[in-house]
Design a protein around this motif. Structure first.
Motif, PDB file in Angstrom:
ATOM      1  N   ASN A  63     -12.177  -7.297 -18.726  1.00  0.00           N
ATOM      2  CA  ASN A  63     -13.172  -7.378 -19.782  1.00  0.00           C
ATOM      3  C   ASN A  63     -12.674  -6.661 -21.027  1.00  0.00           C
ATOM      4  OD1 ASN A  63     -15.264  -8.835 -18.495  1.00  0.00           O
ATOM      5  ND2 ASN A  63     -15.923  -6.996 -17.395  1.00  0.00           N
TER       6      ASN A  63
ATOM      7  N   TYR B 197      -3.811 -24.789 -20.070  1.00  0.00           N
ATOM      8  CA  TYR B 197      -3.617 -23.711 -19.103  1.00  0.00           C
ATOM      9  C   TYR B 197      -2.139 -23.349 -18.984  1.00  0.00           C
ATOM     10  CZ  TYR B 197      -4.120 -21.020 -14.794  1.00  0.00           C
ATOM     11  OH  TYR B 197      -4.089 -20.016 -13.846  1.00  0.00           O
TER      12      TYR B 197
ATOM     13  N   LEU C  93     -10.186 -18.948 -25.291  1.00  0.00           N
ATOM     14  CA  LEU C  93     -11.563 -18.485 -25.463  1.00  0.00           C
ATOM     15  C   LEU C  93     -12.472 -19.702 -25.450  1.00  0.00           C
ATOM     16  CD1 LEU C  93     -11.333 -15.751 -28.256  1.00  0.00           C
ATOM     17  CD2 LEU C  93     -11.676 -15.405 -25.815  1.00  0.00           C
TER      18      LEU C  93
ATOM     19  N   SER D 120     -14.731 -11.860 -21.599  1.00  0.00           N
ATOM     20  CA  SER D 120     -14.619 -11.627 -20.162  1.00  0.00           C
ATOM     21  C   SER D 120     -13.747 -12.685 -19.494  1.00  0.00           C
ATOM     22  CB  SER D 120     -16.007 -11.642 -19.519  1.00  0.00           C
ATOM     23  OG  SER D 120     -15.937 -11.312 -18.147  1.00  0.00           O
ATOM     24  N   ASN D 121     -12.744 -12.206 -18.774  1.00  0.00           N
ATOM     25  CA  ASN D 121     -11.943 -13.079 -17.914  1.00  0.00           C
ATOM     26  C   ASN D 121     -12.548 -12.963 -16.520  1.00  0.00           C
ATOM     27  OD1 ASN D 121     -10.055 -14.416 -16.386  1.00  0.00           O
ATOM     28  ND2 ASN D 121      -8.276 -13.314 -17.188  1.00  0.00           N
ATOM     29  N   SER D 122     -13.423 -13.893 -16.222  1.00  0.00           N
ATOM     30  CA  SER D 122     -14.236 -13.740 -15.017  1.00  0.00           C
ATOM     31  C   SER D 122     -14.527 -15.092 -14.391  1.00  0.00           C
ATOM     32  CB  SER D 122     -15.556 -13.035 -15.369  1.00  0.00           C
ATOM     33  OG  SER D 122     -16.376 -13.913 -16.148  1.00  0.00           O
TER      34      SER D 122
ATOM     35  N   SER E 264     -15.152 -10.064 -12.321  1.00  0.00           N
ATOM     36  CA  SER E 264     -14.263 -10.085 -13.484  1.00  0.00           C
ATOM     37  C   SER E 264     -12.847  -9.673 -13.104  1.00  0.00           C
ATOM     38  CB  SER E 264     -14.780  -9.126 -14.567  1.00  0.00           C
ATOM     39  OG  SER E 264     -16.013  -9.556 -15.093  1.00  0.00           O
TER      40      SER E 264
ATOM     41  N   ALA F 236      -3.807 -17.473 -24.291  1.00  0.00           N
ATOM     42  CA  ALA F 236      -5.193 -17.143 -23.944  1.00  0.00           C
ATOM     43  C   ALA F 236      -6.093 -18.276 -24.416  1.00  0.00           C
ATOM     44  CB  ALA F 236      -5.626 -15.830 -24.586  1.00  0.00           C
TER      45      ALA F 236
ATOM     46  N   TYR G  29      -9.912 -18.485  -8.790  1.00  0.00           N
ATOM     47  CA  TYR G  29     -11.042 -17.693  -9.274  1.00  0.00           C
ATOM     48  C   TYR G  29     -12.134 -17.586  -8.207  1.00  0.00           C
ATOM     49  CZ  TYR G  29      -9.497 -16.877 -14.049  1.00  0.00           C
ATOM     50  OH  TYR G  29      -8.815 -16.421 -15.146  1.00  0.00           O
TER      51      TYR G  29
ATOM     52  N   TRP H 144      -3.181  -9.955 -22.508  1.00  0.00           N
ATOM     53  CA  TRP H 144      -4.027 -10.929 -21.829  1.00  0.00           C
ATOM     54  C   TRP H 144      -3.520 -11.252 -20.437  1.00  0.00           C
ATOM     55  CZ3 TRP H 144      -8.422 -12.866 -24.324  1.00  0.00           C
ATOM     56  CH2 TRP H 144      -8.549 -12.537 -25.677  1.00  0.00           C
ATOM     57  N   GLN H 145      -2.348 -10.730 -20.084  1.00  0.00           N
ATOM     58  CA  GLN H 145      -1.807 -11.003 -18.759  1.00  0.00           C
ATOM     59  C   GLN H 145      -2.512 -10.133 -17.710  1.00  0.00           C
ATOM     60  OE1 GLN H 145       0.452 -13.454 -18.320  1.00  0.00           O
ATOM     61  NE2 GLN H 145       0.234 -13.810 -20.520  1.00  0.00           N
ATOM     62  N   VAL H 146      -2.854 -10.717 -16.597  1.00  0.00           N
ATOM     63  CA  VAL H 146      -3.534  -9.998 -15.525  1.00  0.00           C
ATOM     64  C   VAL H 146      -2.598  -9.907 -14.329  1.00  0.00           C
ATOM     65  CG1 VAL H 146      -5.498  -9.993 -13.958  1.00  0.00           C
ATOM     66  CG2 VAL H 146      -5.779 -10.790 -16.304  1.00  0.00           C
TER      67      VAL H 146
END
Length: 389
Positions: A279, A188, A195, A332-334, A276, A193, A385, A253-255
């Motif tokens: 996505n 982490y 998967l 999906s980043n969820s 999510s 990223a 999350y 990939w950064q949120v």
């Protein structure tokens, strides 16, 4: 741009071999030269004899699986691994993350880094690395985590995308929850990223969708390879201006973090569980430009502080993937992994509280504080999350 894949442990080498086989098969069609050329540039290099050689390094502490993977690739007659692109020893990691991370990884660091360096030198332009590994065993998880850390140190500007295979919930290794907690907490911090494929979910695909009666790990690995290939093969992105994207893992990939005013929380048992953050939808084959994707733009499936047009990325390719007329792949980043992650951390904590098998880790250099730091890190992930709304 090219990607160097690092296959780690039994699982990583078996999944990696299936993945290269799928991508080689997909890129063989002579009627789609541009697509095939971009795919081959990413994952293979041309040998002096004109054959395809995988841009891969194979690592395991036992030689059996590596030998089998190399033999299977060579027998395909379509591609092969480099004869000097692998590293193995005669004794494994004993399903112990600490043995892999603290002892075997550092002991063989120079040899592995040299193998990686050779692969990098064969790339005209390096996009990044894809370490493929399990989180449950010793070599894949422990050595894999250490090698990921080495990649981050030696190639700080390169993208690192870890692919992880999540063990069956019923248990494959008695200490798999310890190994998983330590792996995930470290990755982490290290990875750009991650998967994840859950063995339980892939098993259901094999059973309920593919109707396979007696499901083997080969069946599991083949499904994982097809799904990974659906993500990594060339596509047309909004930013690629009609040409296949040169960067196979080039998504932001950064949120964005939520604004301070976005409070509130949601329990794991809430009805609208799978919110999510972002996505990525990849469509391939027939009718991709007329496909209805409005459901993925529904604000209800995203956090309230991130507009759907920012949360959804859409990639398309009119070229069919692996002879499927149409295919769709969703990354999906969820909250989907919240329940298995929470379950895994809970089981590991219960073992830790009773001090079960702790001595097996301490003797290789992991302290109780290391465990506590990993638990704290993952509890923070679970909390973050869980609070998505």
């Amino acid at each position: 741009m090219s990607v160097v894949t690092v296959q780690l442990g039994q699982c990583g080498n078996q999944v990696g071999q299936e993945l290269f086989d799928v991508m080689c098969s997909d890129a063989r069609d002579v009627h789609r030269k541009t697509y095939s050329a971009v795919s081959c540039e990413r994952f293979f290099r041309q040998t002096t004899q004109g054959g395809k050689q995988a841009r891969a390094v194979l690592i395991d502490m036992e030689p059996k699986v590596i030998n089998h993977s190399m033999s299977k690739a060579a027998k395909s007659g379509r591609w092969r691994y480099g004869e000097t692109s692998h590293f193995s020893q005669k004794q494994g990691s004993g399903n112990n993350w600490a043995n892999g991370y603290c002892v075997l990884g550092p002991r063989h660091r120079d040899a592995v880094e040299e193998l990686v360096r050779r692969q990098v030198e064969h790339c005209d332009m390096l996009a990044g690395f894809i370490p493929i590994m399990s989180v449950a065993g010793g070599t894949g998880s422990g050595v894999g985590t250490f090698i990921t850390q080495c990649l981050r140190d030696v190639y700080p500007s390169s993208f690192v995308l870890n692919h992880l295979t999540w063990p069956y919930g019923t248990g494959e290794v008695i200490v798999q929850n310890y190994n998983s907690v330590l792996t995930l907490a470290h990755l982490y911090q290290l990875s750009d990223a991650i998967l994840v494929h859950e063995n339980d979910i892939v098993h259901k695909i094999c059973s309920q969708l593919l109707k396979i009666k007696q499901i083997s790990f080969s069946d599991i690995n083949r499904v994982i390879a097809h799904q990974l290939g659906g993500v990594l093969q060339p596509t047309l992105t909004p930013a690629s201006c009609g040409a296949y994207s040169r960067h196979p893992i080039g998504i932001d990939w950064q949120v964005c973090p939520p604004p301070a005013s976005a409070g509130g929380s949601r329990s794991l048992s809430a009805g609208s569980f799978n919110t999510s953050l972002a996505n990525l939808l990849i469509l391939r084959g027939k009718d991709v430009y007329s496909a209805e994707t409005g459901g993925f733009e529904d604000p209800a499936i995203y956090t309230s502080w991130l507009p759907p047009d920012e949360a959804l990325s859409l990639w398309k390719s009119p070229v069919p993937f692996n002879k499927y007329e149409k295919s769709a792949t969703l990354v999906s980043n969820s909250q989907a992994l919240l329940r298995p992650l929470d379950d895994m951390v809970r089981k590991a904590w219960n073992m830790f509280a009773s001090r079960a098998y702790i001595h097996q880790y301490i003797k290789f250099g992991i302290s109780e504080e290391d465990f506590l730091d990993s638990f704290t890190s993952l509890e923070q992930v679970i909390s973050s999350y869980s609070e998505l709304q």
